[in-house]
Design a protein around this motif. Structure first.
Motif, mmCIF file in Angstrom:
data_model
loop_
_atom_site.group_PDB
_atom_site.id
_atom_site.type_symbol
_atom_site.label_atom_id
_atom_site.label_comp_id
_atom_site.label_asym_id
_atom_site.label_seq_id
_atom_site.Cartn_x
_atom_site.Cartn_y
_atom_site.Cartn_z
ATOM 1 N N LYS A 98 0.839 -1.207 0.000
ATOM 2 C CA LYS A 98 0.000 0.000 0.000
ATOM 3 C C LYS A 98 0.871 1.253 0.000
ATOM 4 C CE LYS A 98 -1.948 1.500 3.779
ATOM 5 N NZ LYS A 98 -2.824 1.687 4.967
ATOM 6 N N GLN A 99 1.932 1.237 0.757
ATOM 7 C CA GLN A 99 2.827 2.382 0.834
ATOM 8 C C GLN A 99 3.576 2.588 -0.482
ATOM 9 O OE1 GLN A 99 5.494 2.116 4.125
ATOM 10 N NE2 GLN A 99 6.609 3.981 3.606
ATOM 11 N N ILE A 100 3.996 1.490 -1.118
ATOM 12 C CA ILE A 100 4.719 1.586 -2.380
ATOM 13 C C ILE A 100 3.844 2.184 -3.473
ATOM 14 C CG2 ILE A 100 5.763 0.208 -4.223
ATOM 15 C CD1 ILE A 100 6.748 -1.709 -2.039
ATOM 16 N N CYS A 101 2.573 1.752 -3.511
ATOM 17 C CA CYS A 101 1.649 2.241 -4.544
ATOM 18 C C CYS A 101 1.083 3.617 -4.216
ATOM 19 C CB CYS A 101 0.494 1.256 -4.727
ATOM 20 S SG CYS A 101 0.961 -0.287 -5.495
ATOM 21 N N GLY A 102 1.196 4.051 -2.971
ATOM 22 C CA GLY A 102 0.628 5.322 -2.583
ATOM 23 C C GLY A 102 -0.882 5.322 -2.589
ATOM 24 N N PHE A 118 8.651 -11.199 -9.070
ATOM 25 C CA PHE A 118 9.659 -10.160 -9.293
ATOM 26 C C PHE A 118 9.029 -8.790 -9.511
ATOM 27 C CE2 PHE A 118 12.516 -13.696 -11.036
ATOM 28 C CZ PHE A 118 13.207 -13.798 -9.832
ATOM 29 N N THR A 119 7.859 -8.754 -10.153
ATOM 30 C CA THR A 119 7.251 -7.485 -10.569
ATOM 31 C C THR A 119 6.463 -6.805 -9.463
ATOM 32 O OG1 THR A 119 7.072 -8.390 -12.815
ATOM 33 C CG2 THR A 119 5.793 -6.408 -12.334
ATOM 34 N N ILE A 120 5.802 -7.578 -8.596
ATOM 35 C CA ILE A 120 4.868 -7.027 -7.606
ATOM 36 C C ILE A 120 5.484 -5.900 -6.776
ATOM 37 C CG2 ILE A 120 3.674 -7.587 -5.432
ATOM 38 C CD1 ILE A 120 2.861 -10.253 -6.731
ATOM 39 N N PRO A 121 6.651 -6.060 -6.182
ATOM 40 C CA PRO A 121 7.166 -4.968 -5.328
ATOM 41 C C PRO A 121 7.661 -3.750 -6.100
ATOM 42 C CG PRO A 121 8.765 -6.730 -5.454
ATOM 43 C CD PRO A 121 7.546 -7.232 -6.147
ATOM 44 N N TRP A 122 7.713 -3.827 -7.440
ATOM 45 C CA TRP A 122 8.165 -2.690 -8.231
ATOM 46 C C TRP A 122 7.012 -1.886 -8.814
ATOM 47 C CZ3 TRP A 122 13.120 -1.301 -8.018
ATOM 48 C CH2 TRP A 122 14.057 -2.250 -7.632
ATOM 49 N N CYS A 123 5.789 -2.306 -8.550
ATOM 50 C CA CYS A 123 4.613 -1.610 -9.090
ATOM 51 C C CYS A 123 4.356 -0.341 -8.268
ATOM 52 C CB CYS A 123 3.385 -2.517 -9.066
ATOM 53 S SG CYS A 123 3.519 -3.951 -10.155
ATOM 54 N N ARG A 124 4.475 0.811 -8.909
ATOM 55 C CA ARG A 124 4.245 2.082 -8.233
ATOM 56 C C ARG A 124 2.857 2.633 -8.525
ATOM 57 N NH1 ARG A 124 8.141 0.128 -6.468
ATOM 58 N NH2 ARG A 124 10.167 1.102 -5.999
ATOM 59 N N ASN A 125 2.073 1.878 -9.279
ATOM 60 C CA ASN A 125 0.712 2.285 -9.652
ATOM 61 C C ASN A 125 -0.239 1.156 -9.309
ATOM 62 O OD1 ASN A 125 -1.579 2.252 -11.868
ATOM 63 N ND2 ASN A 125 -0.919 4.375 -11.621
ATOM 64 N N LEU A 126 -1.382 1.504 -8.721
ATOM 65 C CA LEU A 126 -2.334 0.482 -8.285
ATOM 66 C C LEU A 126 -2.859 -0.332 -9.455
ATOM 67 C CD1 LEU A 126 -3.951 -0.855 -6.022
ATOM 68 C CD2 LEU A 126 -5.701 0.918 -6.316
ATOM 69 N N PHE A 183 -1.245 -8.911 -10.285
ATOM 70 C CA PHE A 183 -1.870 -9.936 -9.450
ATOM 71 C C PHE A 183 -2.843 -10.790 -10.261
ATOM 72 C CE2 PHE A 183 -0.235 -7.994 -5.609
ATOM 73 C CZ PHE A 183 -0.169 -9.070 -4.739
ATOM 74 N N LEU A 184 -3.531 -10.200 -11.225
ATOM 75 C CA LEU A 184 -4.452 -10.950 -12.070
ATOM 76 C C LEU A 184 -3.701 -12.000 -12.891
ATOM 77 C CD1 LEU A 184 -7.391 -11.187 -13.223
ATOM 78 C CD2 LEU A 184 -6.662 -9.591 -14.997
ATOM 79 N N THR A 210 10.951 -5.921 -1.198
ATOM 80 C CA THR A 210 11.293 -6.452 -2.521
ATOM 81 C C THR A 210 12.097 -7.737 -2.407
ATOM 82 O OG1 THR A 210 11.337 -4.203 -3.416
ATOM 83 C CG2 THR A 210 12.400 -5.911 -4.721
ATOM 84 N N TYR A 211 12.971 -7.816 -1.431
ATOM 85 C CA TYR A 211 13.854 -8.977 -1.301
ATOM 86 C C TYR A 211 13.067 -10.245 -0.960
ATOM 87 C CZ TYR A 211 17.417 -5.361 -1.269
ATOM 88 O OH TYR A 211 18.211 -4.303 -1.599
#
Length: 490
Positions: free
Chosen positions: A73-77, A127-135, A142-143, A239-240
């Protein structure tokens, strides 16, 4: 070159044995057959081990978003309402992947290729999930990841049933045990990487009614704080955790590549020869058994998930008046009994018939729900006892049902996908329906569980009567195997 009449199956000699004859012509036919059997069994064990690791990763991926939710939630803002849609997106992809997996796998000549691709997409998703900065991007990720997870779930169940056949009960129990281990390890894996930087907003301002009193300047400052925290952290620590899971999924993908390179057309020809010796149970019989078995496993899945998700809310809203911490402890007892029993079921399935295991499990599950409804509704001790017994009772019903049904019908990937689909639908809808009435009538949780387990008893009895009258599909195959053993001895 060994003459054809030395072949251990005179009229059904398959390519793999012919290849071994060509390569090891100086070795007697009996030893050639043993070599082939050893190679085939080693390959089956390798496939099984890879599916186990894949299921472990599915358990990790299913459980890890929970403890990392605040970090995502914090990463995506975004806010709590927006980030909650990741579960909806994953469940939607999971259902679609479960259905499409059965259709796609049945159309492919070699399913190892499909497993390579699905495990690769699970790895890419991790690998991609923690780099997503947009909801929106996170929801799409996730889909797609949920689709790959549902695909792998259906395929692993169907693959193990085809590999081991009537001997598949302990292997299937082990498969579902590894899923539970993954779900248990996910919070432990994520804990060291959770961010300590959390926005200092103590509670939901909307619920407190404070939002109306906040000026535009305060709202702007709060948003600036969140953006500043995200921008200062170039690589979020969470991310790790996802990278570790992604690397494990890449390892599984590489293992499927290795298995695919070792497998050959001759092996598949041998499997076809063996399948021809199985009695066809008939379409009408298969449909009836699938419907009843799907209802049985679906109701049990609904009981598993509903009880685990709603138990803490129940103990808080019920007459017990316990705290959320105490509710968490009771829930931990349930999951502990559940996981330990699944592990023990692996060894139990080697010694006891699947039907006897199911009989014991269903009776114990029904007895435990009755204890919870009667004694557990007013006694805390009864609540603890019923919870532990329920964890033991429901743990192995789903894999045991699949193993039991496989002895009477041919479970292909499409049928396996139906089992997964029905279970997932009930896992999603039943807790939602219970939550509507849980605040005003807490015992609705135990009402559903008792009625569900009694219904499972009735379905089990019907299935037992129907399948006993029909007989097992392996009768013809067992007779053929006995003939072959006599030929070898002669």
């Amino acid at each position: 070159m060994i003459p054809p009449h030395h072949c251990w199956s005179s009229n059904k000699c398959c390519g793999a044995y012919s290849t071994i004859n060509y390569l090891f012509g100086s070795i007697p036919a009996f030893e050639n057959k043993n070599m082939f059997r050893l190679f085939a069994k080693t390959l089956d064990l390798a496939r099984t081990a890879v599916h186990y690791v894949m299921y472990l990763i599915l358990g990790l991926m299913m459980s890890v978003p929970g403890p990392t939710l605040l970090d995502l939630k914090q990463i995506c803002g975004t806010d709590s309402f927006g980030i909650s849609f990741i579960f909806t997106a994953r469940s939607t992809g999971y259902l679609i992947g479960s259905v499409m997996g059965g259709i796609i796998l049945d159309c492919l000549k070699n399913e190892d290729i499909a497993f390579m691709v699905s495990s690769l997409f699970v790895a890419l998703g991790a690998f991609t999930i923690p780099w997503c900065r947009n909801l929106t991007i996170l929801l799409v990720t996730f889909l797609i990841t949920g689709f790959a997870m549902g695909f792998s779930n259906t395929g692993s169940n169907g693959s193990l049933l085809r590999i081991w056949g009537k001997k598949g009960a302990p292997y299937l129990q082990g498969l579902h045990f590894t899923y539970g281990v993954g779900g248990f390890l996910a919070p432990l894996l994520a804990a060291p990487f959770l961010s300590a930087e959390v926005p200092t907003i103590p509670r939901d301002l909307t619920l407190l009614g404070v939002t109306q009193n906040l000026t535009d300047e305060i709202l702007l400052s709060l948003s600036n704080i969140t953006v500043e925290i995200v921008s200062e952290t170039t690589i979020p620590s969470v991310t790790y955790a996802y990278i570790i899971i992604g690397c494990m999924a890449m390892l599984v993908c590489g293992c499927f590549v290795l298995v695919f390179s070792l497998a050959s057309d001759e092996k598949r020809d041998t499997e076809k020869c063996q399948k021809e010796q199985i009695i066809d149970p008939g379409l009408a019989f298969t449909i009836i058994v699938v419907i009843l078995a799907c209802l049985q496993t679906g109701l049990i899945s609904g009981v598993e998930v509903s009880f685990a998700q709603m138990l803490t809310s129940y103990v808080v809203h019920s007459d017990h008046g316990l705290t959320k911490v105490e509710g968490s402890y009771i829930t931990s007892l349930y999951w502990g009994a559940f996981t330990i029993t699944r592990g023990l079921s692996i060894f139990l399935a080697c010694k006891v018939s699947v039907r006897r295991i199911l009989t014991f499990d269903i009776i114990l599950a029904t007895l435990s729900t009755i204890i919870l409804l009667t004694i557990g509704s007013w006694s805390v001790t009864g609540l603890w006892v019923g919870t532990g017994l329920l964890g033991v009772g429901v743990a192995s019903i789903f894999p045991a049902t699949l193993s039991w049904v496989e002895k009477y019908i041919n479970i292909n990937n499409r049928i396996a996908s139906v089992f997964t689909l029905v279970s997932n639908i009930l896992e999603m809808t039943v807790p939602l329906a219970i939550s509507i009435y849980l605040g005003t009538e807490p015992n609705v949780l135990f009402y559903f569980m008792t009625s569900a387990t009694i219904s499972v008893c009735a379905l089990f009895i019907c299935l037992n009567v129907i399948m006993k009258r029909k007989g097992k599909k392996y009768r013809g195959r067992e007779t053929e195997e006995k003939k072959q053993e006599k030929e070898i001895q002669v």
